[in-house]
Design a protein around this motif. Structure first.
Motif, PDB file in Angstrom:
ATOM      1  N   LYS A  12      62.861  33.132  40.929  1.00  0.00           N
ATOM      2  CA  LYS A  12      63.376  32.547  39.743  1.00  0.00           C
ATOM      3  C   LYS A  12      64.812  33.326  39.311  1.00  0.00           C
ATOM      4  CE  LYS A  12      59.937  29.962  38.597  1.00  0.00           C
ATOM      5  NZ  LYS A  12      59.940  28.538  38.460  1.00  0.00           N
ATOM      6  N   LEU A  13      65.423  34.095  40.039  1.00  0.00           N
ATOM      7  CA  LEU A  13      66.673  34.645  39.603  1.00  0.00           C
ATOM      8  C   LEU A  13      67.721  33.794  40.469  1.00  0.00           C
ATOM      9  CD1 LEU A  13      65.561  38.459  40.058  1.00  0.00           C
ATOM     10  CD2 LEU A  13      65.942  37.049  37.667  1.00  0.00           C
ATOM     11  N   SER A  14      68.947  33.966  40.062  1.00  0.00           N
ATOM     12  CA  SER A  14      70.073  33.319  40.601  1.00  0.00           C
ATOM     13  C   SER A  14      70.287  33.715  42.093  1.00  0.00           C
ATOM     14  CB  SER A  14      71.555  33.750  39.807  1.00  0.00           C
ATOM     15  OG  SER A  14      71.657  33.410  38.541  1.00  0.00           O
ATOM     16  N   PHE A  15      70.415  32.561  42.977  1.00  0.00           N
ATOM     17  CA  PHE A  15      70.517  32.758  44.266  1.00  0.00           C
ATOM     18  C   PHE A  15      69.145  32.888  44.832  1.00  0.00           C
ATOM     19  CE2 PHE A  15      74.407  34.472  42.496  1.00  0.00           C
ATOM     20  CZ  PHE A  15      75.261  33.750  42.771  1.00  0.00           C
ATOM     21  N   ARG A  64      64.412  33.092  27.866  1.00  0.00           N
ATOM     22  CA  ARG A  64      64.430  33.956  26.817  1.00  0.00           C
ATOM     23  C   ARG A  64      65.247  35.135  27.094  1.00  0.00           C
ATOM     24  NH1 ARG A  64      59.019  36.803  26.031  1.00  0.00           N
ATOM     25  NH2 ARG A  64      60.062  38.135  27.780  1.00  0.00           N
ATOM     26  N   ASP A  65      64.943  35.792  28.184  1.00  0.00           N
ATOM     27  CA  ASP A  65      65.853  37.089  28.836  1.00  0.00           C
ATOM     28  C   ASP A  65      66.802  36.915  29.485  1.00  0.00           C
ATOM     29  OD1 ASP A  65      63.638  38.203  27.347  1.00  0.00           O
ATOM     30  OD2 ASP A  65      62.399  38.678  29.049  1.00  0.00           O
ATOM     31  N   PHE A  66      67.277  35.949  30.033  1.00  0.00           N
ATOM     32  CA  PHE A  66      68.615  35.843  30.669  1.00  0.00           C
ATOM     33  C   PHE A  66      69.331  34.816  30.598  1.00  0.00           C
ATOM     34  CE2 PHE A  66      69.081  37.789  35.466  1.00  0.00           C
ATOM     35  CZ  PHE A  66      70.554  38.077  35.128  1.00  0.00           C
ATOM     36  N   THR A  67      69.584  34.321  29.294  1.00  0.00           N
ATOM     37  CA  THR A  67      70.697  33.642  28.699  1.00  0.00           C
ATOM     38  C   THR A  67      71.310  34.355  27.538  1.00  0.00           C
ATOM     39  OG1 THR A  67      68.868  32.397  27.198  1.00  0.00           O
ATOM     40  CG2 THR A  67      69.291  31.432  29.285  1.00  0.00           C
ATOM     41  N   ASN A  68      72.636  34.138  27.680  1.00  0.00           N
ATOM     42  CA  ASN A  68      73.444  34.504  26.670  1.00  0.00           C
ATOM     43  C   ASN A  68      74.640  33.909  26.551  1.00  0.00           C
ATOM     44  OD1 ASN A  68      75.233  35.420  28.892  1.00  0.00           O
ATOM     45  ND2 ASN A  68      73.611  37.142  29.489  1.00  0.00           N
ATOM     46  N   GLU A 118      59.252  44.841  34.717  1.00  0.00           N
ATOM     47  CA  GLU A 118      58.065  44.256  35.139  1.00  0.00           C
ATOM     48  C   GLU A 118      58.452  42.900  35.458  1.00  0.00           C
ATOM     49  OE1 GLU A 118      57.949  46.621  32.902  1.00  0.00           O
ATOM     50  OE2 GLU A 118      57.125  48.287  34.243  1.00  0.00           O
ATOM     51  N   ASN A 119      58.623  42.287  34.224  1.00  0.00           N
ATOM     52  CA  ASN A 119      59.013  40.989  34.112  1.00  0.00           C
ATOM     53  C   ASN A 119      59.995  40.511  35.368  1.00  0.00           C
ATOM     54  OD1 ASN A 119      57.179  40.287  32.327  1.00  0.00           O
ATOM     55  ND2 ASN A 119      58.675  40.172  30.565  1.00  0.00           N
ATOM     56  N   PHE A 120      61.128  41.204  35.566  1.00  0.00           N
ATOM     57  CA  PHE A 120      62.367  41.017  36.376  1.00  0.00           C
ATOM     58  C   PHE A 120      61.676  40.979  37.790  1.00  0.00           C
ATOM     59  CE2 PHE A 120      65.845  41.977  39.017  1.00  0.00           C
ATOM     60  CZ  PHE A 120      66.844  41.054  38.476  1.00  0.00           C
ATOM     61  N   CYS A 121      60.666  41.879  37.861  1.00  0.00           N
ATOM     62  CA  CYS A 121      60.005  41.658  39.270  1.00  0.00           C
ATOM     63  C   CYS A 121      59.265  40.552  39.618  1.00  0.00           C
ATOM     64  CB  CYS A 121      59.026  43.159  39.524  1.00  0.00           C
ATOM     65  SG  CYS A 121      59.949  44.786  39.569  1.00  0.00           S
ATOM     66  N   GLU A 122      58.588  40.266  38.507  1.00  0.00           N
ATOM     67  CA  GLU A 122      57.812  38.897  38.630  1.00  0.00           C
ATOM     68  C   GLU A 122      58.791  37.594  39.117  1.00  0.00           C
ATOM     69  OE1 GLU A 122      54.415  38.176  38.551  1.00  0.00           O
ATOM     70  OE2 GLU A 122      54.326  40.185  38.913  1.00  0.00           O
ATOM     71  N   LEU A 123      59.917  37.734  38.259  1.00  0.00           N
ATOM     72  CA  LEU A 123      61.176  36.750  38.389  1.00  0.00           C
ATOM     73  C   LEU A 123      61.483  36.836  39.948  1.00  0.00           C
ATOM     74  CD1 LEU A 123      63.036  36.955  35.143  1.00  0.00           C
ATOM     75  CD2 LEU A 123      61.550  35.037  35.911  1.00  0.00           C
ATOM     76  N   PHE A 124      61.720  38.045  40.168  1.00  0.00           N
ATOM     77  CA  PHE A 124      62.374  38.250  41.504  1.00  0.00           C
ATOM     78  C   PHE A 124      61.336  37.468  42.661  1.00  0.00           C
ATOM     79  CE2 PHE A 124      63.121  40.563  45.536  1.00  0.00           C
ATOM     80  CZ  PHE A 124      64.401  40.725  45.707  1.00  0.00           C
ATOM     81  N   LEU A 125      59.851  38.068  42.698  1.00  0.00           N
ATOM     82  CA  LEU A 125      59.206  37.711  43.607  1.00  0.00           C
ATOM     83  C   LEU A 125      58.749  36.133  43.552  1.00  0.00           C
ATOM     84  CD1 LEU A 125      56.219  40.372  42.940  1.00  0.00           C
ATOM     85  CD2 LEU A 125      57.441  40.225  45.232  1.00  0.00           C
ATOM     86  N   ALA A 126      59.000  35.566  42.395  1.00  0.00           N
ATOM     87  CA  ALA A 126      58.630  33.948  42.323  1.00  0.00           C
ATOM     88  C   ALA A 126      60.027  33.189  42.627  1.00  0.00           C
ATOM     89  CB  ALA A 126      58.216  33.922  40.999  1.00  0.00           C
ATOM     90  N   MET A 141      75.614  44.065  33.582  1.00  0.00           N
ATOM     91  CA  MET A 141      76.771  42.876  33.943  1.00  0.00           C
ATOM     92  C   MET A 141      76.541  41.732  33.437  1.00  0.00           C
ATOM     93  SD  MET A 141      78.705  44.442  37.273  1.00  0.00           S
ATOM     94  CE  MET A 141      80.196  43.252  36.994  1.00  0.00           C
ATOM     95  N   GLU A 142      75.218  41.393  33.669  1.00  0.00           N
ATOM     96  CA  GLU A 142      74.679  39.744  33.384  1.00  0.00           C
ATOM     97  C   GLU A 142      74.092  39.506  32.008  1.00  0.00           C
ATOM     98  OE1 GLU A 142      73.743  37.969  37.046  1.00  0.00           O
ATOM     99  OE2 GLU A 142      75.237  38.952  38.303  1.00  0.00           O
ATOM    100  N   GLY A 143      73.497  40.546  31.432  1.00  0.00           N
ATOM    101  CA  GLY A 143      73.330  40.360  30.090  1.00  0.00           C
ATOM    102  C   GLY A 143      71.394  40.072  30.259  1.00  0.00           C
ATOM    103  N   TYR A 144      70.959  40.549  31.191  1.00  0.00           N
ATOM    104  CA  TYR A 144      69.358  40.350  31.193  1.00  0.00           C
ATOM    105  C   TYR A 144      69.054  41.428  30.031  1.00  0.00           C
ATOM    106  CZ  TYR A 144      64.511  40.874  32.604  1.00  0.00           C
ATOM    107  OH  TYR A 144      63.124  41.064  32.630  1.00  0.00           O
ATOM    108  N   LYS A 145      67.857  40.659  29.051  1.00  0.00           N
ATOM    109  CA  LYS A 145      67.450  41.519  28.045  1.00  0.00           C
ATOM    110  C   LYS A 145      66.120  41.986  28.127  1.00  0.00           C
ATOM    111  CE  LYS A 145      68.446  38.086  25.355  1.00  0.00           C
ATOM    112  NZ  LYS A 145      69.290  37.365  26.369  1.00  0.00           N
TER     113      LYS A 145
END
Length: 328
Positions: A199-202, A17-21, A189-197, A181-185
């Motif tokens: 789920k982000l690129s690389f 939802r938040d990281f496609t563009n 807090e959700n970004f932190c969860e994605l980072f910890l899990a 730069m990469e269009g995260y919307k």
């Protein structure tokens, strides 16, 4: 590595939802690594890359001091040629897989006056063509399992410089970069969860660091920490120069230290990515204000992270490093 339990189904939906563009069409899992979908088209060519042992590979997880390290390495390799250094860093030190991050093809079909720089539009082609002009400083965020087979199998041994940074500051910087730069919307807090899990690129983050840490004593690998660069940049410059077998005088080190200062880097158009940011804003690909280089400080996370998130990061770090000799 050990990971805290996460609601993966929920986080996958957040990522979609938040990281496609218009230029990030989705994500895939490749050898346990999260990557943009377009990487699937590039994977085989990268894995079978004809490695030049005279090149220097600058490897890192995103937002850990890569640009800083690139500029340092390029300057040392090119005898502190500050005039030539006015050329955009994307040309001087190309980013191997950047085309996977910015897949502009669909947008270009509908906007014929949109012309991204060649080092972004087809990065693999650009790196190959650039290699004809001599040794390169190649930037990559690819973790060890996705590097060319010739490197992983020790068939070719180019010099590799790996730089890392504590995960809390990395997450803050990655969040701002992703919005700019990469269009995260999404929200922080959700970004932190994605980072910890992971789920982000690389990502996952720890899986990125440890294969290089475990190989840090190989003669062709130099492992750097962002915090030491902040604390004592001249000594790191000397260490890198010696590693590259391009020793510098104390006067050279002083000159390069000034060139690499945060204020100098922030105001240097060849390294601050204003070309890409300006292009995105002009064509309304991203609606976000800010600068590529924000503060460069250690401990910047304290002003942004809640105590609860900080504790999650602390527990997660302890969990993943408890059976290792690694620390920040």
């Amino acid at each position: 590595m050990v990971f805290t339990m996460f609601d993966n189904e929920k986080l996958d939906k957040i990522l979609e939802r938040d990281f496609t563009n218009v230029f990030r069409l989705g994500h895939i899992n490749v050898e346990g690594v999260v990557m943009p979908k377009r990487f699937a088209e590039m994977k085989s060519e990268i894995l079978n890359w004809n490695v030049n042992e005279n090149d220097v590979w600058i490897c890192s997880f995103p937002k850990t001091g890569t640009t800083w390290t690139q500029e340092m390495v390029w300057m040392i390799m090119n005898n502190l040629d500050f005039e030539k250094g006015k050329t955009n860093l994307g040309i001087r030190s190309p980013f191997l897989e950047v085309t996977a991050l910015f897949d502009y093809r669909n947008f270009q079909k509908e906007n014929t006056d949109f012309h991204p720089p060649p080092f972004i539009e087809d990065s693999l082609k650009f790196v190959k063509e650039s290699s004809q002009n001599g040794p390169l400083c190649i930037k990559t965020h690819l973790p060890w399992p996705l590097l060319p087979k010739e490197i992983r199998d020790n068939i070719k041994k180019p010099k590799i410089i790996y730089v890392t940074r504590n995960p809390k500051d990395t997450c803050i910087s990655y969040y701002n970069h992703s919005k700019l730069m990469e269009g995260y919307k999404g929200n922080f807090e959700n970004f932190c969860e994605l980072f910890l899990a992971g789920k982000l690129s690389f990502a996952p983050y720890w899986n990125h660091i440890f294969p290089f840490w475990e190989r840090r004593n190989q003669p062709n690998i130099l492992f750097l920490k962002y915090e030491k660069m902040i604390d004592d940049l001249p000594s790191v410059i000397k260490e890198v120069a010696d590693f590259l077998e391009k020793p510098l005088t104390s006067e050279n080190i002083d000159a390069l230290s000034k060139h690499l200062s945060f204020e100098s880097m922030k105001n240097n158009p060849s390294v601050n990515y204003e070309v890409v940011i300006g292009m995105h804003r002009k064509f309304k690909l991203i609606e976000c204000e800010g600068n590529f280089m924000r503060s460069g400080k250690v401990g910047d996370y304290k002003a942004k992270m809640s105590p609860d998130i900080i504790q999650k990061f602390n527990d997660w770090t302890e969990e993943n490093t408890k059976n290792t000799d690694f620390s920040y």
